[in-house]
Design a protein around this motif. Structure first.
Motif, PDB file in Angstrom:
ATOM      1  N   LEU A  99       0.837  -1.204   0.000  1.00  0.00           N
ATOM      2  CA  LEU A  99       0.000   0.000   0.000  1.00  0.00           C
ATOM      3  C   LEU A  99       0.871   1.253   0.000  1.00  0.00           C
ATOM      4  O   LEU A  99       0.632   2.209  -0.741  1.00  0.00           O
ATOM      5  N   LEU A 100       1.904   1.237   0.859  1.00  0.00           N
ATOM      6  CA  LEU A 100       2.801   2.386   0.959  1.00  0.00           C
ATOM      7  C   LEU A 100       3.617   2.553  -0.316  1.00  0.00           C
ATOM      8  O   LEU A 100       3.913   3.670  -0.738  1.00  0.00           O
ATOM      9  N   GLN A 101       3.974   1.404  -0.922  1.00  0.00           N
ATOM     10  CA  GLN A 101       4.782   1.481  -2.141  1.00  0.00           C
ATOM     11  C   GLN A 101       4.046   2.222  -3.247  1.00  0.00           C
ATOM     12  O   GLN A 101       4.661   2.852  -4.104  1.00  0.00           O
ATOM     13  N   ALA A 102       2.712   2.156  -3.226  1.00  0.00           N
ATOM     14  CA  ALA A 102       1.929   2.870  -4.230  1.00  0.00           C
ATOM     15  C   ALA A 102       2.029   4.380  -4.025  1.00  0.00           C
ATOM     16  O   ALA A 102       1.855   5.151  -4.955  1.00  0.00           O
ATOM     17  N   VAL A 103       2.314   4.798  -2.787  1.00  0.00           N
ATOM     18  CA  VAL A 103       2.350   6.223  -2.470  1.00  0.00           C
ATOM     19  C   VAL A 103       3.783   6.750  -2.419  1.00  0.00           C
ATOM     20  O   VAL A 103       4.082   7.832  -2.914  1.00  0.00           O
ATOM     21  N   VAL A 104       4.655   5.969  -1.792  1.00  0.00           N
ATOM     22  CA  VAL A 104       6.037   6.399  -1.626  1.00  0.00           C
ATOM     23  C   VAL A 104       6.890   5.730  -2.701  1.00  0.00           C
ATOM     24  O   VAL A 104       7.087   4.514  -2.655  1.00  0.00           O
ATOM     25  N   PRO A 105       7.385   6.477  -3.650  1.00  0.00           N
ATOM     26  CA  PRO A 105       8.174   5.843  -4.712  1.00  0.00           C
ATOM     27  C   PRO A 105       9.511   5.333  -4.177  1.00  0.00           C
ATOM     28  O   PRO A 105      10.115   5.945  -3.297  1.00  0.00           O
ATOM     29  N   GLY A 106       9.912   4.187  -4.680  1.00  0.00           N
ATOM     30  CA  GLY A 106      11.216   3.642  -4.324  1.00  0.00           C
ATOM     31  C   GLY A 106      11.283   3.002  -2.966  1.00  0.00           C
ATOM     32  O   GLY A 106      12.362   2.725  -2.439  1.00  0.00           O
ATOM     33  N   LEU A 107      10.132   2.732  -2.366  1.00  0.00           N
ATOM     34  CA  LEU A 107      10.115   2.106  -1.041  1.00  0.00           C
ATOM     35  C   LEU A 107      10.418   0.622  -1.199  1.00  0.00           C
ATOM     36  O   LEU A 107       9.776  -0.079  -1.982  1.00  0.00           O
ATOM     37  N   GLY A 108      11.404   0.165  -0.429  1.00  0.00           N
ATOM     38  CA  GLY A 108      11.781  -1.241  -0.531  1.00  0.00           C
ATOM     39  C   GLY A 108      10.782  -2.156   0.145  1.00  0.00           C
ATOM     40  O   GLY A 108       9.845  -1.707   0.803  1.00  0.00           O
ATOM     41  N   VAL A 109      11.001  -3.473  -0.052  1.00  0.00           N
ATOM     42  CA  VAL A 109      10.113  -4.457   0.575  1.00  0.00           C
ATOM     43  C   VAL A 109      10.230  -4.360   2.093  1.00  0.00           C
ATOM     44  O   VAL A 109       9.249  -4.448   2.811  1.00  0.00           O
ATOM     45  N   TYR A 110      11.480  -4.195   2.570  1.00  0.00           N
ATOM     46  CA  TYR A 110      11.689  -4.037   4.001  1.00  0.00           C
ATOM     47  C   TYR A 110      11.960  -2.569   4.297  1.00  0.00           C
ATOM     48  O   TYR A 110      12.849  -1.963   3.687  1.00  0.00           O
ATOM     49  N   ASN A 111      11.198  -1.992   5.195  1.00  0.00           N
ATOM     50  CA  ASN A 111      11.420  -0.586   5.518  1.00  0.00           C
ATOM     51  C   ASN A 111      10.895  -0.277   6.909  1.00  0.00           C
ATOM     52  O   ASN A 111      10.015  -0.968   7.429  1.00  0.00           O
ATOM     53  N   ALA A 112      11.441   0.799   7.494  1.00  0.00           N
ATOM     54  CA  ALA A 112      11.068   1.164   8.873  1.00  0.00           C
ATOM     55  C   ALA A 112       9.656   1.736   8.936  1.00  0.00           C
ATOM     56  O   ALA A 112       8.956   1.571   9.932  1.00  0.00           O
ATOM     57  N   LEU A 113       9.232   2.376   7.835  1.00  0.00           N
ATOM     58  CA  LEU A 113       7.945   3.067   7.843  1.00  0.00           C
ATOM     59  C   LEU A 113       6.793   2.088   8.067  1.00  0.00           C
ATOM     60  O   LEU A 113       5.967   2.272   8.966  1.00  0.00           O
ATOM     61  N   SER A 114       6.768   1.057   7.261  1.00  0.00           N
ATOM     62  CA  SER A 114       5.679   0.085   7.350  1.00  0.00           C
ATOM     63  C   SER A 114       5.672  -0.582   8.723  1.00  0.00           C
ATOM     64  O   SER A 114       4.621  -0.700   9.373  1.00  0.00           O
ATOM     65  N   ALA A 115       6.857  -0.993   9.175  1.00  0.00           N
ATOM     66  CA  ALA A 115       6.949  -1.646  10.480  1.00  0.00           C
ATOM     67  C   ALA A 115       6.489  -0.687  11.583  1.00  0.00           C
ATOM     68  O   ALA A 115       5.735  -1.076  12.480  1.00  0.00           O
ATOM     69  N   GLY A 116       6.935   0.562  11.501  1.00  0.00           N
ATOM     70  CA  GLY A 116       6.571   1.550  12.517  1.00  0.00           C
ATOM     71  C   GLY A 116       5.068   1.782  12.579  1.00  0.00           C
ATOM     72  O   GLY A 116       4.475   1.831  13.658  1.00  0.00           O
ATOM     73  N   ILE A 117       4.455   1.909  11.404  1.00  0.00           N
ATOM     74  CA  ILE A 117       3.006   2.136  11.377  1.00  0.00           C
ATOM     75  C   ILE A 117       2.268   0.967  12.005  1.00  0.00           C
ATOM     76  O   ILE A 117       1.354   1.152  12.821  1.00  0.00           O
ATOM     77  N   VAL A 118       2.705  -0.249  11.668  1.00  0.00           N
ATOM     78  CA  VAL A 118       1.988  -1.416  12.188  1.00  0.00           C
ATOM     79  C   VAL A 118       2.249  -1.600  13.687  1.00  0.00           C
ATOM     80  O   VAL A 118       1.336  -1.959  14.431  1.00  0.00           O
ATOM     81  N   VAL A 119       3.465  -1.307  14.141  1.00  0.00           N
ATOM     82  CA  VAL A 119       3.703  -1.336  15.596  1.00  0.00           C
ATOM     83  C   VAL A 119       2.774  -0.321  16.268  1.00  0.00           C
ATOM     84  O   VAL A 119       2.192  -0.584  17.323  1.00  0.00           O
ATOM     85  N   GLY A 120       2.617   0.821  15.611  1.00  0.00           N
ATOM     86  CA  GLY A 120       1.703   1.842  16.131  1.00  0.00           C
ATOM     87  C   GLY A 120       0.292   1.303  16.250  1.00  0.00           C
ATOM     88  O   GLY A 120      -0.370   1.475  17.283  1.00  0.00           O
ATOM     89  N   ILE A 121      -0.179   0.645  15.198  1.00  0.00           N
ATOM     90  CA  ILE A 121      -1.534   0.073  15.238  1.00  0.00           C
ATOM     91  C   ILE A 121      -1.644  -0.933  16.381  1.00  0.00           C
ATOM     92  O   ILE A 121      -2.645  -0.987  17.085  1.00  0.00           O
ATOM     93  N   MET A 122      -0.560  -1.676  16.559  1.00  0.00           N
ATOM     94  CA  MET A 122      -0.589  -2.692  17.608  1.00  0.00           C
ATOM     95  C   MET A 122      -0.745  -2.073  19.005  1.00  0.00           C
ATOM     96  O   MET A 122      -1.412  -2.639  19.871  1.00  0.00           O
TER      97      MET A 122
END
Lengths: 300, 324
Positions: free
Chosen positions: B164-187
C-alpha cells in the motif's frame, strides 16, 4: 397550583441572545455574554422592585429519569433580584427542578422533559436554544465543593476564559473573589492549588468561579450542606449580598437557612409544588396543611 | 450484653440482636485470631507472590550485566557508543550500537506518532462521546485488536501495508522502517486507548459538571478539565505503549529488514535491537563468541532505555498531574 401567574409577558429586546449555536465551535466573543456592556446594564430589570415581571417562568414542567416521574406539573415563577428557596424532603425533586433551570439534567442519559421554562421571556428549551449559552447565563454552584484541581486563579478565570472574556483577567478574578467574600483570605496564594483551601473556602471559590462568567441567575444546590456552621454563615452572608446583582435560586434541606436568606420559598413534595409564597408567610402562615406539617417538623 | 432486657428500639432490630446474643456464647477476648497461623500464612504467601516480579527483574538485570562483561572486555565502550556501524558477522567487526539504536528509535517514533493521537482520541471518544451502545461495541473491538498475535501483525505489515505504501512512496523497498513503525503503532493503539480511557473514566463527574455549568462545550470540558485531571494515567499509558514499541520484536523482524544502519530515513531497510537479538538467538551462532555475547549488551541497553523511560514518566507525572 397556588402560584399560577400569567405567562404572556412580552419578550424584551434587550435579552442576550441564547439562540446562538456554539456547542461545536470556538467560544464566541464575550459580548454575547452580556459582559459589562453599558446598554445591557441600562436594560437590566430595575433592582429592588420585586413586582416586575418574573425572571424565570416555569409552566407545567414534567420531568422523568428513565421511568421515574420526578417532577409533576410544576408551575412557578422566580422574581428577579430575590433569593428563592426550594425546600422539601429528600427525593421531592427540588434538586431536579434546579438542574432543569440550566439544562444540566440533559447530561444524564435517559431523561425526558416536558413543559416550558422561560428566562427573561426566552424559552430555554426551544429547539434553537443552545444549552451552552443557557448555562453561561444561568450559573450553578453544586452541593459538594468541586473546584478544578488547578490554582485558585485558574479556577476563577477558567469559565471566563472559555467564554472568550477579553477584559482584564486579574481584575475579573479579584472582583469575583471579592463578591464571593474570599478575596482577603486568598489574595496572597492565588497561584497555589485550590484543593489546599478548606471546604467552606472551596465552596466560596466555586461561587466566585460561577460569578466570573457573569451570569444573571445563580442556582445553588444545597451549597452549605457539606460545611460547618461558620462556613455556612459566611456562604449565607455572601448569598444575601449577591442578591442585588443576581437572581438566586437555592435548594436547601435546612429550613432555618431558607427562612434566614430567602425572599420566597417553594415547598415541593413528591415531585409536586405544594406551595410557593413569600418566605415569611410560608413559614408562619402556610396555606396548605402539608406545608405546615413540614415546616413545623412533623414530617420530612 | 444481657439478653433479658433488649433495647427498646424498633422491633425487628431488637429481635435480631436477641437472636445473635442467644445463638452465640460470649467471645473469649484472648483468643488469638488476628495473628493466627492461617492469617500469617496468607500474609506470607501474598508477599511471596509480590516478590516474584521483583526478583525476576533483578535476575534479568543481573544476567544481562554479568553476560555483558565479557563483551565489554573485548569491545571498548568508545567503540560501542562511538561507532555508527554494526557488523558483527563481517570479518572486520564493528559494534556501534547507534546503528541498531537508530532503527529502534525510528520505529518507535513512527509508532508513537501513529498510536498516541489515535489512541488518546479513541479513549476520549469512548469515554466522553460514545453512546452506551457504541461503547459496548468499540471497547471489546479495541481489546480484540490487542489480542492479535504480533506475528500476524508482521505479515500484515509485509504483505498489506508495505504494498500500500509502495503505491504512495516511490522507491520504497520491501523491508522498511515506515511500514513496520506504522503497524507497531496500530498494535499499541489499544493499549493507549484502553488505559487512557480508564484514566478518563476515573475523573469525578463533579469536575465535568462544574465545567458544563460554567458554559463549557463538550470539547472544552474534555480538553481542559478531563484530560488534565487524567494526565497521569494518560501519560502512563503513553509510556507503557512506547516501552512496548521499543521492545516489539516480531513485526520489525518480519517487516523492517535486517540491515543495521544509522539513519533517520523511514523508507530505508533497518534493523532494530530486538530484531538483531532474534537473528543471533535463532541462528547457529556458537555460544561464547563475541557475536553471541553482543546480544546481552544489546539487551542491557534495551533494559536501561525502558528503565529510563519509566523514571522519566514518573517525574513527568508528578510534575504535571492535577490531583483530584
Amino acid at each position: 397550583m397556588p402560584t399560577d401567574m400569567p405567562n404572556d409577558n412580552p419578550r424584551p429586546d434587550s435579552s442576550p441572545d441564547m439562540d446562538e449555536t456554539v456547542s461545536d465551535s470556538a467560544p464566541e466573543p464575550v459580548s454575547a455574554n452580556g459582559q459589562a456592556d453599558p446598554d445591557d446594564a441600562a436594560a437590566a430589570p430595575p433592582k429592588a422592585d420585586p413586582s416586575v415581571r418574573p425572571k424565570i417562568e416555569i409552566q407545567d414542567l414534567n420531568f422523568w429519569y428513565t421511568d421515574t416521574h420526578a417532577l409533576k406539573g410544576i408551575t412557578m415563577n422566580v422574581k428577579p433580584h430575590q433569593v428563592t428557596a426550594l425546600i422539601g424532603p429528600s427525593g421531592c425533586g427540588k434538586s431536579t427542578l434546579l438542574r432543569c433551570l440550566n439544562r444540566m439534567n440533559e447530561l444524564i442519559d435517559g431523561t425526558t422533559l416536558e413543559g416550558d421554562i422561560q428566562v427573561d421571556g426566552q424559552d430555554i428549551y426551544a429547539p434553537d436554544t443552545d444549552p451552552v449559552m443557557v448555562r453561561r447565563r444561568i450559573g450553578m454552584v453544586f452541593q459538594k465543593p468541586n473546584p478544578f484541581p488547578k490554582t485558585i486563579y485558574k479556577n476563577v478565570a477558567w469559565g471566563a476564559q472559555i467564554n472568550g472574556y477579553t477584559g482584564d483577567m486579574d481584575d475579573l478574578v479579584e472582583r469575583s473573589l471579592r463578591q464571593a467574600a474570599l478575596w482577603d483570605e486568598v489574595k496572597d496564594q492565588l497561584h497555589s492549588s485550590a484543593l489546599n483551601l478548606s471546604g467552606g473556602q472551596q465552596q466560596r471559590l466555586c461561587i466566585a468561579r460561577t460569578l466570573a462568567v457573569q451570569p444573571d441567575v445563580v442556582l445553588m444546590d444545597e451549597p452549605a450542606s457539606a460545611l460547618d456552621p461558620i462556613a455556612t454563615s459566611k456562604i449565607e452572608e455572601t448569598i444575601t449580598e449577591l442578591k442585588s446583582d443576581y437572581t438566586i435560586v437555592i435548594v436547601t434541606h435546612n429550613m432555618q437557612q431558607a427562612s434566614r436568606i430567602s425572599d420566597e420559598t417553594a415547598f415541593l413534595y413528591m415531585g409536586r409544588l405544594v406551595e410557593m409564597n413569600p418566605t415569611e408567610k410560608l413559614f408562619t402562615r402556610p396555606e396548605k396543611d402539608r406545608t405546615e406539617a413540614y415546616v413545623t417538623g412533623r414530617f420530612g | 450484653m444481657s439478653t433479658e432486657s433488649p433495647p427498646t428500639s424498633t422491633a425487628p432490630e431488637s429481635a435480631a440482636a436477641e437472636d445473635r446474643a442467644t445463638a452465640r456464647p460470649a467471645d473469649d477476648l484472648t483468643q488469638q485470631v488476628y495473628d493466627s497461623p492461617k492469617e500469617l500464612a496468607i500474609k506470607y504467601a501474598l508477599g511471596a507472590c509480590a516478590l516474584v516480579s521483583v526478583f525476576t527483574t533483578l535476575g534479568i538485570a543481573a544476567v544481562l550485566v554479568i553476560e555483558s562483561i565479557p563483551f565489554f572486555q573485548e569491545v571498548a565502550l568508545t567503540e560501542f557508543f562511538g561507532s555508527a556501524e554494526w557488523t558483527p558477522q563481517f570479518s572486520e567487526k564493528h559494534f556501534g550500537i547507534w546503528a541498531l539504536l537508530s532503527g529502534t528509535i525510528l520505529v518507535t517514533v513512527i509508532s508513537a506518532v501513529v498510536a498516541l493521537p489515535i489512541g488518546l482520541a479513541s479513549a476520549i471518544y469512548i469515554s466522553e462521546y460514545a453512546a452506551d451502545g457504541v461503547r459496548r461495541v468499540l471497547k471489546p473491538g479495541l481489546e480484540l485488536l490487542a489480542g492479535v498475535p504480533t506475528v500476524v501483525y508482521g505479515y500484515f505489515a509485509l504483505t498489506f501495508v508495505t504494498p500500500l505504501l509502495q503505491a504512495v512512496v516511490p522507491g520504497l523497498g520491501v523491508y522498511n522502517a515506515l511500514s513496520a513503525g506504522i503497524v507497531v503503532g496500530i498494535m499499541i493503539v489499544p493499549m493507549v486507548a484502553s488505559l487512557s480511557e480508564d484514566a478518563l473514566q476515573a475523573v469525578p463527574d463533579s469536575l465535568s459538571g462544574a465545567a458544563y455549568a460554567l458554559g463549557a462545550t463538550k470539547f472544552e470540558t474534555v480538553l481542559r478539565v478531563n484530560v488534565p485531571a487524567a494526565f497521569s494515567g494518560i501519560m502512563a499509558s503513553f509510556i507503557l505503549a512506547v516501552s512496548r514499541a521499543i521492545g516489539e520484536t516480531m513485526i520489525v523482524t518480519l517487516a523492517a529488514g535486517a540491515s543495521p544502519k544509522m539513519t533517520l530515513d523511514p523508507t530505508q531497510s533497518i534493523q532494530t535491537m530486538t530484531a538483531f537479538i532474534v537473528q543471533v538467538s535463532k541462528g547457529d551462532t556458537p555460544q561464547g563468541t563475541i557475536v553471541y555475547q553482543s546480544i546481552f549488551a544489546v539487551g542491557l541497553v534495551l533494559f536501561l532505555i525502558t528503565l529510563a523511560m519509566n523514571i522519566f514518566a514518573t517525574r513527568i507525572t508528578q510534575r504535571y498531574q492535577e490531583k483530584y
